[in-house]
Write an enzyme that holds these catalytic residues in place. Structure first.
Site, PDB file in Angstrom:
ATOM      1  N   SER A  57      31.808   2.934 107.340  1.00 16.32           N
ATOM      2  CA  SER A  57      32.482   3.522 106.179  1.00 16.32           C
ATOM      3  C   SER A  57      31.653   4.683 105.687  1.00 16.32           C
ATOM      4  O   SER A  57      30.428   4.709 105.879  1.00 16.32           O
ATOM      5  CB  SER A  57      32.615   2.482 105.064  1.00 16.32           C
ATOM      6  N   TYR A  97      29.573  -4.176  99.920  1.00  8.76           N
ATOM      7  CA  TYR A  97      30.240  -3.368 100.939  1.00  8.76           C
ATOM      8  C   TYR A  97      29.319  -2.250 101.425  1.00  8.76           C
ATOM      9  O   TYR A  97      29.186  -2.016 102.626  1.00  8.76           O
ATOM     10  CB  TYR A  97      31.526  -2.792 100.354  1.00  8.76           C
TER      11      TYR A  97
END
Length: 256
Positions: free
Chosen positions: A146, A161
């Site tokens: 990401s 995350y």
């Protein structure tokens, strides 16, 4: 004209392939002739997706229910892949989750769950499918990290995350360094925000549209298909000398 992305006869394994970006990228690989192994937890969706892909692209599909946090299930997925196809050329580690909330309120369980899926699960798949690639002296592993594995953010709290995807970024480098001698390349894609069935309402909200205008040079979010070409490049012979790289596909979010 030469098709640099030709995957005819190859076998591509895609995790998190029941919906969203995983399904899109499975279709992209199929469009270039690859046979597909679809991994996710919901067998009914996998069966539907496999039938649709076979009908549209004329390739073979193996839908296999697999929780990537379960080592024995991952090993079973490898065994089923080898039994049906006898080879594995491409692994797309796409399955993931996202714990959201202020860091001071994140629980141990939330953090551990994030790491188990996004980082440890990706490693388990790479390790087990990688064993077959090592035997074959060939492989393409693509980890979906990401842009938030590269930078922090002030939009929404998501420390677990960030930590997990940051781990995926450096795990990519480590595996690339270790397995290059076997003819295996390991790279990651670091997507920004993309439209999917689950994100459209959020991204179209006034708040997120204002963020796009102020934080993304292209002033919009990613559309369906705009991740596929990067995945195809990394999976194909076109990227023979690309190894250990983390490619941001984020409209420029991380360049400013």
């Amino acid at each position: 004209m030469k098709n640099y992305f030709d995957l005819t006869g190859q076998v591509a394994v895609v995790t998190g392939a029941s919906t969203g970006l995983g399904l899109q990228m499975a279709k992209a690989f199929a469009s270039q002739g690859a046979n597909i192994v679809l991994l996710a937890r919901r067998q009914n969706l996998l069966d539907e997706n496999a039938a649709a892909i076979e009908a549209e692209y004329g390739v073979k599909c193996l839908p296999f229910a697999c929780d990537i946090t379960d080592t024995e299930k991952v090993k079973a997925a490898v065994a089923a892949t080898m039994e049906k196809f006898g080879r594995v050329d491409i692994l797309m580690n796409n399955a993931g989750t996202g714990a959201v909330g202020p860091a001071e309120e994140i629980t141990d369980e939330q953090f551990e769950h994030e790491m188990n899926i996004d980082m440890f699960g990706s490693f388990k798949c790479a390790r087990e499918f990688g064993k077959e690639m090592i035997k074959a002296k060939y492989g393409r592993i693509i980890n979906i990290a990401s842009m938030y594995g590269l930078v922090g953010n002030m939009i929404v709290g998501s420390a677990p995350y960030h930590a997990a995807k940051g781990g995926v970024v450096n795990m990519t480098r480590a595996l690339a360094a270790e397995w290059g001698k076997y003819g295996i390349t390991v790279n990651s894609i670091c997507p920004g925000y993309f439209y999917t069935d689950l994100t459209t309402a959020t991204l179209d909200s006034d708040y997120f549209q204002s963020i796009a205008k102020s934080n993304i040079p292209l002033q919009r979010y990613g559309k369906e298909g705009e991740l596929d070409t990067c995945a195809l490049f990394l999976a194909s012979p076109a990227s023979t000398y690309v190894n250990g790289q983390n490619i941001a596909v984020d409209g420029g979010y991380t360049c400013i």
